[in-house]
Design a protein around this motif. Structure first.
Motif, PDB file in Angstrom:
ATOM      1  N   GLY A 129       1.008  -1.318   0.252  1.00 19.13           N
ATOM      2  CA  GLY A 129       0.303   0.299   0.411  1.00 19.13           C
ATOM      3  C   GLY A 129       1.091   1.677   0.453  1.00 19.13           C
ATOM      4  O   GLY A 129       0.915   1.746  -0.420  1.00 19.13           O
ATOM      5  N   VAL A 130       1.763   1.430   0.994  1.00 20.91           N
ATOM      6  CA  VAL A 130       2.937   2.087   1.145  1.00 20.91           C
ATOM      7  C   VAL A 130       3.503   2.500  -0.587  1.00 20.91           C
ATOM      8  O   VAL A 130       3.851   3.396  -0.971  1.00 20.91           O
ATOM      9  CB  VAL A 130       4.473   2.327   2.282  1.00 20.91           C
ATOM     10  CG1 VAL A 130       4.332   3.601   2.220  1.00 20.91           C
ATOM     11  CG2 VAL A 130       3.234   2.336   3.538  1.00 20.91           C
ATOM     12  N   GLY A 131       4.143   1.694  -0.671  1.00 20.15           N
ATOM     13  CA  GLY A 131       5.272   1.440  -2.335  1.00 20.15           C
ATOM     14  C   GLY A 131       4.178   1.353  -3.569  1.00 20.15           C
ATOM     15  O   GLY A 131       4.581   2.679  -4.604  1.00 20.15           O
ATOM     16  N   SER A 132       3.299   0.820  -2.988  1.00 18.79           N
ATOM     17  CA  SER A 132       2.514   2.030  -4.736  1.00 18.79           C
ATOM     18  C   SER A 132       1.351   2.876  -4.939  1.00 18.79           C
ATOM     19  O   SER A 132       0.269   2.793  -5.275  1.00 18.79           O
ATOM     20  CB  SER A 132       1.811  -0.179  -4.946  1.00 18.79           C
ATOM     21  OG  SER A 132       2.203  -0.733  -5.201  1.00 18.79           O
ATOM     22  N   ASN A 133       1.106   3.565  -3.384  1.00 20.31           N
ATOM     23  CA  ASN A 133       0.667   4.840  -3.853  1.00 20.31           C
ATOM     24  C   ASN A 133      -1.120   4.076  -3.573  1.00 20.31           C
ATOM     25  O   ASN A 133      -1.661   4.792  -3.751  1.00 20.31           O
ATOM     26  CB  ASN A 133       0.438   5.704  -4.817  1.00 20.31           C
ATOM     27  CG  ASN A 133       0.086   7.686  -3.699  1.00 20.31           C
ATOM     28  OD1 ASN A 133       0.116   7.321  -2.618  1.00 20.31           O
ATOM     29  ND2 ASN A 133       0.029   7.747  -4.857  1.00 20.31           N
TER      30      ASN A 133
END
Length: 141
Positions: free
Chosen positions: A51-55
């Motif tokens: 979630g963080v890495g893929s916005n």
């Protein structure tokens, strides 16, 4: 009731461990892991990292009446790899224990440390007519 503090710490430790991997690739093999409990903790960490890495705006894991698990992310319409029934069941238990949401419906903030920073997630749980959903909402960037 199990100590949810240690579960939270275990998920954070796994975030550190898997921070440099491809979360989707790791998620695609999680249903084959022999220990469903530790696989659920790993899945929670990988979902946060993805979630963080893929916005991502949010990741939702759903369980149907027959136990079928599906996972989707909202950043673009996509279905993520399912963790399978056994791990999926443990994922629901893990999030309920970490958030202390025992009712059929609830919402809470969940601070999650990742490496040298942290992220505040919003976790929503909803159970109705034999179906259950957990939505993990990521902060807007």
């Amino acid at each position: 009731m199990k100590d949810s503090g240690s579960i939270h710490k275990n998920v954070q430790d796994m975030c550190d461990c898997y921070a440099t991997t491809d979360p989707l690739k790791e998620m695609s093999t999680i249903k084959d892991e022999p220990d469903a409990r530790s696989a659920a903790l790993k899945w929670a960490a990988l979902a946060a990292l993805h979630g963080v890495g893929s916005n991502a705006e949010q990741i939702t894991i759903s369980r149907s009446e027959d136990g079928r698990i599906t996972v989707s992310a909202e950043y673009r319409p996509a279905e993520l790899p399912s963790p399978g029934k056994d791990v999926g069941h443990e994922i629901f238990e893990t999030f309920r224990q970490m958030t202390h949401i025992e009712a059929d419906k609830g919402k809470t903030a969940l601070a999650l440390g990742i490496r040298d920073s942290s992220i505040d997630l919003e976790v929503k749980v909803k159970k109705k007519n034999g179906r259950e959903k957990i939505k993990i909402a990521f902060p807007k960037r």
